[in-house]
Design a protein around this motif. Structure first.
Motif, PDB file in Angstrom:
ATOM      1  N   HIS A  82       0.794  -1.234   0.000  1.00  0.00           N
ATOM      2  CA  HIS A  82       0.000   0.000   0.000  1.00  0.00           C
ATOM      3  C   HIS A  82       0.827   1.284   0.000  1.00  0.00           C
ATOM      4  O   HIS A  82       0.347   2.309  -0.471  1.00  0.00           O
ATOM      5  N   PHE A  98      -3.684   2.174  -2.992  1.00  0.00           N
ATOM      6  CA  PHE A  98      -3.953   1.025  -2.130  1.00  0.00           C
ATOM      7  C   PHE A  98      -3.944   1.470  -0.676  1.00  0.00           C
ATOM      8  O   PHE A  98      -3.345   2.470  -0.322  1.00  0.00           O
ATOM      9  N   ASP A 102      -6.748  -3.027   2.350  1.00  0.00           N
ATOM     10  CA  ASP A 102      -6.922  -3.915   1.195  1.00  0.00           C
ATOM     11  C   ASP A 102      -6.254  -5.252   1.509  1.00  0.00           C
ATOM     12  O   ASP A 102      -5.087  -5.296   1.889  1.00  0.00           O
ATOM     13  N   VAL A 109      -8.502  -4.350  -5.740  1.00  0.00           N
ATOM     14  CA  VAL A 109      -8.227  -2.956  -6.091  1.00  0.00           C
ATOM     15  C   VAL A 109      -7.125  -2.960  -7.131  1.00  0.00           C
ATOM     16  O   VAL A 109      -6.183  -3.751  -7.055  1.00  0.00           O
TER      17      VAL A 109
END
Length: 127
Positions: A82, A98, A102, A109
């Protein structure tokens, strides 16, 4: 301009034992990233399976729902954590990046680059 910030960026190349399960490898990487975040002077830690500008990416067949050509295409893919975009100072033009929320068990995503958007969503916002 490669589109990424490299000042102050340090790269660590690490491989986890292949005999571990996918979940064990994931947990090992997450533990390592967490430990790196605690080091003095470290602002952002991220991971990817292939660095930008270093060889080719993996190519995957993807279905592009809602795209102008609405077809399955082969495209270069990089798996990232992320904080990847923040670590390399990569600006997002629209949508979101991100998040630490997630997970493999949540809705998937994806972040696409401008060339992909121009090709498959000409003249419209792909979000």
């Amino acid at each position: 301009d490669p589109g990424i910030g490299v000042d102050g960026v340090m790269v660590l190349d690490a491989t986890v034992a292949s005999q571990l399960t996918t979940e064990q490898r994931r947990a090992t990487y997450l533990e390592a990233l967490s430990a790196l975040r605690t080091l003095p002077g470290v602002r952002t830690v991220a991971a990817t399976q292939r660095l930008p500008l270093r060889g080719s990416s993996d190519n995957w067949g993807v279905s592009v729902e809602g795209a102008a050509d609405d077809a399955e295409v082969s495209t270069a893919v990089r798996l990232v954590t992320h904080d990847y975009f923040a670590a390399l100072d990569i600006a997002l033009l629209t949508g979101r990046g991100f998040s630490s929320d997630d997970r493999p068990t949540t809705d998937r995503v994806v972040v696409i680059n401008e060339a992909f958007a121009d090709r498959h969503f000409p003249g419209v916002d792909p979000v």
